[in-house]
Design an enzyme around this catalytic site. Structure first.
Site, PDB file in Angstrom:
ATOM      1  CG  ASP A 169     -11.457 -51.402   0.820  1.00  0.00           C
ATOM      2  OD1 ASP A 169     -11.987 -51.693  -0.276  1.00  0.00           O
ATOM      3  OD2 ASP A 169     -10.464 -52.015   1.265  1.00  0.00           O
ATOM      4  CG  ASP A 212      -5.708 -56.449  -3.432  1.00  0.00           C
ATOM      5  OD1 ASP A 212      -4.523 -56.129  -3.279  1.00  0.00           O
ATOM      6  OD2 ASP A 212      -6.641 -55.793  -2.981  1.00  0.00           O
TER       7      ASP A 212
END
Length: 894
Positions: free
Chosen positions: A72, A482
C-alpha cells in the site's frame, strides 16, 4: 497481526508535506552554483522481512514462477524463484513523486510475460499532491515508463485490498482496463498502457464511501470501480476479448458485463444486493464467476459477508457461502481458483481479527467447504495447518494469548490469496504484516496438515519514524510504524522480536544516552497503557514508564548525555522532564506544547527544543526553557535537528517548507545563533557518522536538495562540500523522517523510508577521501578534460531474462587526481544493445557503447567511484565486455 495501519509516516512527522508538494526551494538567499561530487554505494535493507500490508499478489498465467506483490505504501516486488525472495521494483521513485510508492493494482501480461503494469498513487485526497499514473515495463520491472493520469489513485486508501483494478486483455495484450476511484469511472488503453481514455459509456462510477462525514477526504472518497476480469474463452488470440466483467463499489449494482469487447455494458441481472463485490475470479473451464462480498470496503472493517457463484452460460446465481449469514462477523475478500484443478476454490474471512482469520477451501465449486481451523469444543480449536515463523520470529508479537486465540495468528487483513496457477501445492496470501505461503497445500484435502511459513524475504515494508546508531552495543535501533521497532545486532538477520514491555503500535521517537548508550528511551502510540519505555541494556529489554496526565501519543523524547534524566514532548500534554526513569514527570516551562525535543550530547543538563520557528534551550535538565534570539529559522514544524556528539552546543537543524525558509542551519553556540548553509536549497534530515580518515569533524548525512539535485548527501568537511551518495535508481520516495550515520563504520548511513523499511548504505570509498571537487557541477553531460590517471571497471549482470538483461557498471578512479567529467567506452562481444541507461547518458553504434557522466556525477575524487546501470537486449549469448576505455586510456577490469 496489526489492528491499526498508519496512513503514512508523513502524517505524524511532516504535516506540512501533506498540505502540498514536498517542500521546494525557499526564496531566501540566492543559492550559489555548487559542485556536487558522487560516490558509489551499496544499498541494502536492515532485514525485518515484511512489516506492512500486502493487499495484492499476482501470478502470471503463462510463465511458471513469475509472480508479483503490491504494497500500500512500499512499492511493488517481483518473486525470484531461485532464491525464494522478492526483488523491489520501484526504488527509482523520487522525492517529487513520493506518492507513486503506493500501488493500488498490478497486472502481469499473460501474452508477453516480460510486460508488467502498476497503477500507482497513495492518496486520493489532499495528502498526496500528485495525480496517479500507470507504470509500464517491458523487462519485468527492471525499468519503467510512466503514463500520467488526470486523477489520483489510492494505494493506501480504504478499499485498497479489493481488485485487481488493473487488467490486461488475455487475447489482445495491447488492451488494458483500469478501474478508477473518486467517481472517475472506467478507463481503457489500447496501446499497451502508453495512453488512457475514459470508457464513456460505462454506466456506473460507484457510490460507496466508508464515512461520508470525514472532512479530510480520506474515508469519504468514493471507492469507485474495484476490479476487472476478462473471460479469455470469449475471444481469440489477436482480437479483443468480448466478455469482460467489472466490479463496482455500489451495494445495489455491484457487477457489470460487456459481451462486445467494451462497446456496451449491462448490469448482471439477478445479482445479490446489500454487499460490495471485493473480488471477481473466473473459472472458464466450468463457466463460473466467483464473487467475494463484504458489507464494507476493507481492509479492516467488515461485519457480514457472502460468497456467490455466477453461471456464465445460464445467468444463474448460487449462494455458496460456507457459513450462514447470521454466523458471519466478517467480510469475504481473498478469493482464488486452482487453475490445475478446476472446481477448487478458496476464500478468506479478511476482517476477522479475533480470534483469527479464516481460510475456506472447496473442491466442488463451492458446494461444500472445509476450514483452515475449527473448534473442537470451545475455546479449543483444531488446525489443518502448522505454522513455522522461525525465519520471522517477531510474527508471534511476543504474545501469550488465551484460547481460542493463538500465536502466531494465521493472519488478518487477508485480502490477497492466490494459488499458483502452475502448482496446486503452492499458495501465497498477504496479511497486515507479511506474506505467508505453503508448498504442500493439497495435504489439506488428504486430511493431513499443510505448513504455513513466511514467504516474504526481500519484501521490506515498514514505515520508519526514527533511527539511532549508538557508539556501542547494537549498531541500529529503529522506531517504526505499526510494529514498534527493532534492535538490530546484525543488519543481515531478522531480529527475534520487536520491542515489547510495552509493545507500542507505533514508536514515534527514541534516544540513547550519548556517554552511557546502554540507557535508551522510546515513546510511541498505544491503544491503552503507557506511552514511554526505558532500557538499561541498549534496547534488549524494556520496562514501562509512567505517563504524565493527558498523554495521548508518543511525540518526541530526549535522553540526557549521561542518562540521568529525560525530556519528553508527548501528544496531548506539554513538554515534561524527569530524573530517573519516568516514574514521576514535571511540566517544563518556557516551551510550547508539541515542541520537538533533543539533548545536548555532552552536557547532561542541556536540552533543546523547536516549535514554529523558535529554538529553545534549557540548561537545568529540562525544567525551564528559554527562547533563543536566533531568527530566520523555518516557521513551520517540518523540522528535525540534532546535537553533535562530542562537542557541547554544536547543533544542526534541517527543515522548512516551499513558502518560507527551507534548508540546513548550523549553530556552534548552543542555538543562540544559527548560520544557514548557502549551498543547501532544501534539507529535511540531518545525521552524524564516523569521521573520514584525516578529518577532524564527524561526517554529515542529509536527505536534501543540493545544487538542484534531490538525493542523499554526505559531507566530510562540515558542510563545505557535498557528495551525493545515492543515485537515480535508489531514491525510495520520501526519505524525510530520519537519517543517521554509523559512529563505528566510516561511510555507513541508515535512511528512514516511508514504506521500504530501513535502508543502509556502505561506501566504496573506504579511505574516506575528499568530498570536494572542481568543475561547474552544473548541467552539461559533455565531459571536461580527459581524465588522467588509472581507472578500474566492475561490470555485473544483475538480472537476466529471455531476450533482456540488466547490468551495473562501477567506474573507479584509481589514480591520484580528481576527474572533472568522464566518458567510458566498450564493445559488447555478442552484439548486445542498450535500451535504457540511468545515471549516465549514452551513445551507441551497433555493439559499441559510450557512456558519459550526467551533470551531478562528473566529479570523481581520487580513490572514489561512480556507478551507472542499464537495461539491454541480447540473443544467443550475453558475454561480458572484455575491455573498457576511459577516453583513450584502458581501464583495469575487475
Amino acid at each position: 497481526m496489526r489492528r491499526t495501519r498508519i496512513l503514512t509516516a508523513v502524517l505524524a512527522l511532516a504535516a506540512g508535506l501533506l498540505a502540498g508538494t514536498p517542500p521546494a526551494l525557499a526564496a531566501e538567499p540566492v543559492e550559489r552554483e555548487v559542485s556536487i561530487a558522487a560516490d558509489t554505494y551499496t544499498w541494502k535493507n536492515a532485514r525485518i522481512d515484511g512489516g506492512g500490508f500486502v493487499p495484492g499478489i499476482v501470478f502470471n498465467r503463462k510463465e511458471k514462477d513469475l509472480a508479483y506483490a503490491r504494497t500500500d505504501i512500499g512499492g511493488a516486488y517481483r518473486w525470484q524463484q531461485s532464491t525464494k525472495t522478492w526483488t523491489p521494483l520501484l526504488d527509482h521513485v523520487g522525492w517529487d513523486d513520493w506518492g507513486h510508492t503506493g500501488v493500488v493494482s498490478l497486472a502481469s501480461d499473460g501474452v508477453d510475460p516480460d510486460r508488467v503494469y502498476a497503477a500507482v498513487g497513495t492518496y486520493t485526497n489532499s495528502w498526496d499532491p500528485g495525480n496517479g499514473a500507470v507504470l509500464r515495463s517491458a523487462d519485468r520491472g527492471a525499468s519503467w515508463q510512466k503514463a500520467d493520469l488526470p486523477f489520483k489513485l489510492g494505494g493506501n486508501m480504504p478499499g485498497r485490498g479489493m481488485g485487481e483494478r488493473l487488467a490486461v486483455d488475455p487475447n489482445k495484450n495491447s488492451v488494458l482496463y483500469l478501474g478508477a476511484p473518486s467517481g472517475k469511472g472506467l478507463w481503457r488503453s489500447t496501446d499497451s498502457g502508453a495512453t488512457w481514455s475514459q470508457v464513456a459509456n460505462f454506466p456506473n462510477v460507484g457510490d460507496y464511501v466508508q464515512d461520508p462525514s470525514d472532512t479530510s477526504g480520506y474515508a469519504s472518497d468514493n471507492q469507485g470501480i474495484v476490479w476487472v476480469t476478462f473471460d479469455e474463452s470469449a475471444g481469440t488470440s489477436g482480437s479483443a476479448t468480448k466478455t469482460i466483467y467489472v466490479g463496482v463499489a455500489d451495494k445495489e449494482n455491484a457487477v457489470y458485463r460487456s459481451t462486445d469487447a467494451g462497446a456496451t455494458w449491462q448490469r448482471l441481472a439477478g445479482q445479490p444486493t446489500g454487499y460490495l463485490a471485493h473480488k471477481g475470479v473466473l473459472d472458464t473451464v466450468n463457466g463460473h464467476l466467483y464473487i467475494a462480498y463484504s458489507d464494507k470496503g476493507g481492509p479492516y472493517d467488515g461485519g457480514k459477508g457472502r460468497l456467490w457463484r455466477y453461471a456464465t452460460a445460464t445467468g444463474t446465481w448460487t449462494d455458496i457461502s460456507p457459513v450462514a449469514e447470521a454466523d458471519t462477523y466478517y467480510g469475504f475478500s481473498g478469493l482464488t481458483v486452482d487453475r490445475q484443478k478446476p472446481g477448487t476454490v478458496m476464500a478468506t474471512a479478511y476482517s476477522s481479527w479475533w480470534p483469527d482469520t479464516q481460510i475456506f477451501r472447496s473442491t466442488d465449486s463451492g458446494a461444500t467447504w472445509t476450514k483452515a481451523w475449527d473448534y473442537t469444543s470451545y475455546p479449543n480449536r483444531e488446525n489443518r495447518y502448522t505454522m513455522d515463523v522461525s525465519s520471522s520470529p517477531w510474527l508471534t508479537w511476543g504474545a501469550n494469548p488465551s484460547p481460542p486465540e493463538q500465536t502466531p495468528k494465521l493472519g488478518w487483513m487477508t485480502e490477497a490469496l492466490e494459488i499458483d496457477p502452475f502448482d496446486s501445492d503452492r499458495m501465497m496470501y498477504g496479511t497486515g504484516a507479511t506474506v505467508y505461503g505453503t508448498e504442500n497445500l493439497t495435504d489439506w484435502d488428504d486430511g493431513g496438515k499443510f505448513t504455513v511459513k513466511p514467504m516474504v524475504r526481500g519484501l521490506e515494508e515498514t514505515a520508519v519514524n526514527d533511527l539511532a546508531s549508538p557508539p556501542s552495543g547494537a549498531p541500529l535501533l529503529s522506531a517504526l510504524g505499526d510494529i514498534g521497532g527493532f534492535r538490530h545486532t546484525d543488519l543481515t538477520k531478522v531480529p527475534p522480536m520487536m520491542y515489547t514491555s510495552p509493545n507500542f503500535t507505533s514508536t514515534t521517537s527514541l534516544d540513547f544516552a550519548e556517554s552511557k548508550p546502554d540507557t535508551v528511551v522510546r515513546v510511541g502510540n498505544l491503544d491503552s497503557g503507557p506511552h514511554v519505555a526505558f532500557s538499561t541494556d541498549n534496547g534488549a529489554n524494556w520496562f514501562a514508564g509512567t505517563d504524565p496526565s493527558g498523554v495521548s501519543g508518543g511525540g518526541t523524547v530526549a535522553a540526557a548525555a549521561d542518562g540521568s534524566r529525560f525530556v519528553w514532548s508527548p501528544q496531548g500534554a506539554g513538554v515534561h522532564h524527569t530524573t530517573g526513569f519516568g516514574s514521576s514527570w514535571s511540566a517544563s516551562s518556557g516551551i510550547p506544547a508539541g515542541a520537538i525535543v533533543e539533548s545536548d550530547r555532552v552536557d547532561p543538563k542541556t536540552f533543546y527544543g523547536f516549535k514554529s520557528g523558535k529554538f529553545y534551550v534549557s540548561t537545568d535538565g529540562g525544567a525551564t526553557f528559554t527562547a533563543s534570539a536566533a531568527t530566520g529559522l523555518p516557521s513551520g514544524d517540518s523540522v528535525r535537528f540534532k546535537a553533535l556528539p562530542g562537542t557541547k552546543g554544536d547543533v544542526w537543524l534541517a527543515g522548512g517548507a516551499s513558502d518560507g525558509a527551507y534548508g540546513l542551519w548550523h549553530s556552534t553556540d548552543g542555538g543562540a545563533t544559527f548560520t544557514k548553509l548557502s549551498d543547501v536549497g532544501q534539507a529535511d534530515t540531518i545525521g552524524f557518522g564516523k569521521a573520514a580518515a584525516g578529518a577532524s569533524y564527524q561526517t554529515l548525512y542529509t536527505s536534501a536538495e543540493i545544487g538542484g539535485v534531490r538525493g542523499i548527501f554526505r559531507s566530510t568537511d562540515k558542510g563545505a562540500t557535498w557528495t551525493r551518495i545515492n543515485d537515480d535508481a535508489h531514491q525510495w520516495g520520501w526519505t524525510g523522517a530520519a537519517i543517521t550515520g554509523d559512529p563505528r563504520v566510516y561511510g555507513r548511513v541508515y535512511i528512514a523510508t516511508n514504506g521500504r523499511g530501513v535502508i543502509y548504505g556502505d561506501t566504496s570509498d573506504t579511505g574516506g577521501g575528499d568530498d570536494g571537487g572542481g568543475g561547474d557541477g552544473g548541467g552539461g553531460t559533455d565531459p571536461g578534460p580527459t581524465p588522467t590517471g588509472a581507472c578500474a571497471v566492475t561490470y555485473e549482470v544483475t538480472n537476466q531474462w529471455s531476450g533482456g538483461f540488466q547490468a551495473d557498471v562501477r567506474l573507479s578512479n584509481t589514480g591520484s587526481g580528481a576527474w572533472n567529467g568522464w566518458s567510458l567506452s566498450w564493445s559488447f562481444p555478442d552484439g548486445q544493445t542498450v535500451s535504457q541507461m540511468w545515471n549516465a547518458e549514452h551513445t551507441a553504434s551497433g555493439g559499441s557503447v559510450t557512456a558519459r557522466n550526467v551533470g551531478w556525477n562528473g566529479n570523481v575524487a581520487a580513490g572514489s567511484s561512480v556507478s551507472f546501470g542499464f537495461t539491454g537486449n541480447w540473443s544467443g549469448s550475453n558475454g561480458k565486455p572484455a575491455a573498457f576505455k576511459l577516453g583513450d586510456r584502458s581501464c583495469t577490469v575487475n
